[in-house]
Design an enzyme around this catalytic site. Sequence first.
Site, short mmCIF file in Angstrom:
data_model
loop_
_atom_site.label_atom_id
_atom_site.label_comp_id
_atom_site.label_asym_id
_atom_site.label_seq_id
_atom_site.Cartn_x
_atom_site.Cartn_y
_atom_site.Cartn_z
N ASP A 68 28.48 43.38 39.05
CA ASP A 68 29.32 42.34 38.46
C ASP A 68 29.08 40.96 39.07
O ASP A 68 28.42 40.82 40.11
CB ASP A 68 30.81 42.74 38.60
CG ASP A 68 31.14 43.37 39.94
OD1 ASP A 68 30.44 43.07 40.93
OD2 ASP A 68 32.09 44.16 40.01
N ASN A 137 43.27 49.26 42.62
CA ASN A 137 43.89 49.65 41.34
C ASN A 137 43.04 50.67 40.59
O ASN A 137 43.29 50.94 39.42
CB ASN A 137 44.15 48.41 40.47
CG ASN A 137 42.86 47.73 40.05
OD1 ASN A 137 41.78 48.12 40.49
ND2 ASN A 137 42.96 46.72 39.21
N HIS A 139 39.74 50.37 39.96
CA HIS A 139 38.59 49.87 39.22
C HIS A 139 37.27 50.23 39.92
O HIS A 139 37.23 50.42 41.14
CB HIS A 139 38.68 48.36 38.95
CG HIS A 139 38.47 47.44 40.11
ND1 HIS A 139 39.12 46.23 40.23
CD2 HIS A 139 37.68 47.52 41.20
CE1 HIS A 139 38.73 45.62 41.32
NE2 HIS A 139 37.86 46.39 41.93
N GLU A 144 38.68 47.11 34.89
CA GLU A 144 40.09 47.14 35.26
C GLU A 144 40.85 48.17 34.40
O GLU A 144 40.49 48.38 33.23
CB GLU A 144 40.71 45.76 35.01
CG GLU A 144 40.08 44.63 35.82
CD GLU A 144 40.61 44.54 37.24
OE1 GLU A 144 40.63 45.58 37.94
OE2 GLU A 144 40.97 43.44 37.66
C1 GLP Z 1 35.57 44.53 43.94
C2 GLP Z 1 34.24 44.66 43.17
C3 GLP Z 1 33.72 46.04 43.29
C4 GLP Z 1 33.99 46.52 44.69
C5 GLP Z 1 35.47 46.82 44.82
C6 GLP Z 1 35.93 47.17 46.22
O1 GLP Z 1 36.52 43.81 43.28
N1 GLP Z 1 34.25 44.27 41.83
O2 GLP Z 1 32.36 46.08 42.94
O3 GLP Z 1 33.26 47.68 44.94
O4 GLP Z 1 36.20 45.77 44.26
O5 GLP Z 1 35.91 46.03 47.04
P1 GLP Z 1 36.00 46.13 48.63
O6 GLP Z 1 34.82 46.91 49.08
O7 GLP Z 1 35.95 44.70 49.11
O8 GLP Z 1 37.28 46.81 48.95
#
Ligand code: GLP
Length: 258
Positions: A68, A137, A139, A144
């Site tokens: 993303d 959440n 995702h 989402e």
């Molecule tokens: C983010 C990204 C994801 C990521 C996830 C976890 O928002 N879009 O690709 O893997 O949420 O993030 P984190 O590793 O900072 O907890």
Amino acid sequence: MESDGAAVGSRVADRLLEALLAEKPRPLGLATGRTMAPVYAALRQRLGDLEPVRRRAALEGWSSFNLDEYVGLGADHPASFHAAMRRELGDPLGIPPDALRLPDGAAPDPDREARRYGAALAAAGGIGLQILGLGENGHVGFNEPPCAPGARTRCVSLQEATRRQNAAAFGGDPERVPQRSITLGLAEILAAERIVLVVTGASKAAILRRVLEDPPQAAVPASWLLAHPDLTVIADRSALGLSPSPPPAADPRPPGSS
Ligand code: GLP
């Protein structure tokens, strides 16, 4: 299960290295975020430890697609996922930008850019090994909730909870986190040959439990992963709701012996 984020990182880096050294490497699916920092640190280390010939072979064939990118952020914005990938892997390993692909957040027409990115992935034959983090959440990428398993690569609106979760990269202010992003769809993620879901930290314990224990459902996008034929979940003790360090092993020697 691994003891902590660093041990998790090391385990995931092994999987990535194995995929890079495969006879016919397929594109890697990569993620950004805090969970991935120890993964990429371990991968840099592993590649640095290789004989130069093998290291070159692994890097020359590099082809990856990130999950993303925020809409509105150019590759030169320090909080963009482009910049994160350049810092973590591109610059230290010398990977050319056209081998380390992400959606273009600065494209004038984000919907069209999402279609272009999905088509580029399809033209490259889809993902071989997909690495995923987990949002609080539920995702994956920026799919989402609610999200059906057939959702394709597209432009999405981010939830307030997600903007709060990712605010650290924007000076701690959720209002500065972009409202939209381009994300690989669950359909393309689920089409990967192999998936590794990486989960660390106590803040993920509640959602990981739902992913693993509830039936697959749109309210928890990551729960669809359980239907994939080759899913590995690599988590640390905290994400599994356990105390951070295991209790010391019982000493089998009788008291008084040395
Ligand atoms: C983010 C990204 C994801 C990521 C996830 C976890 O928002 N879009 O690709 O893997 O949420 O993030 P984190 O590793 O900072 O907890």
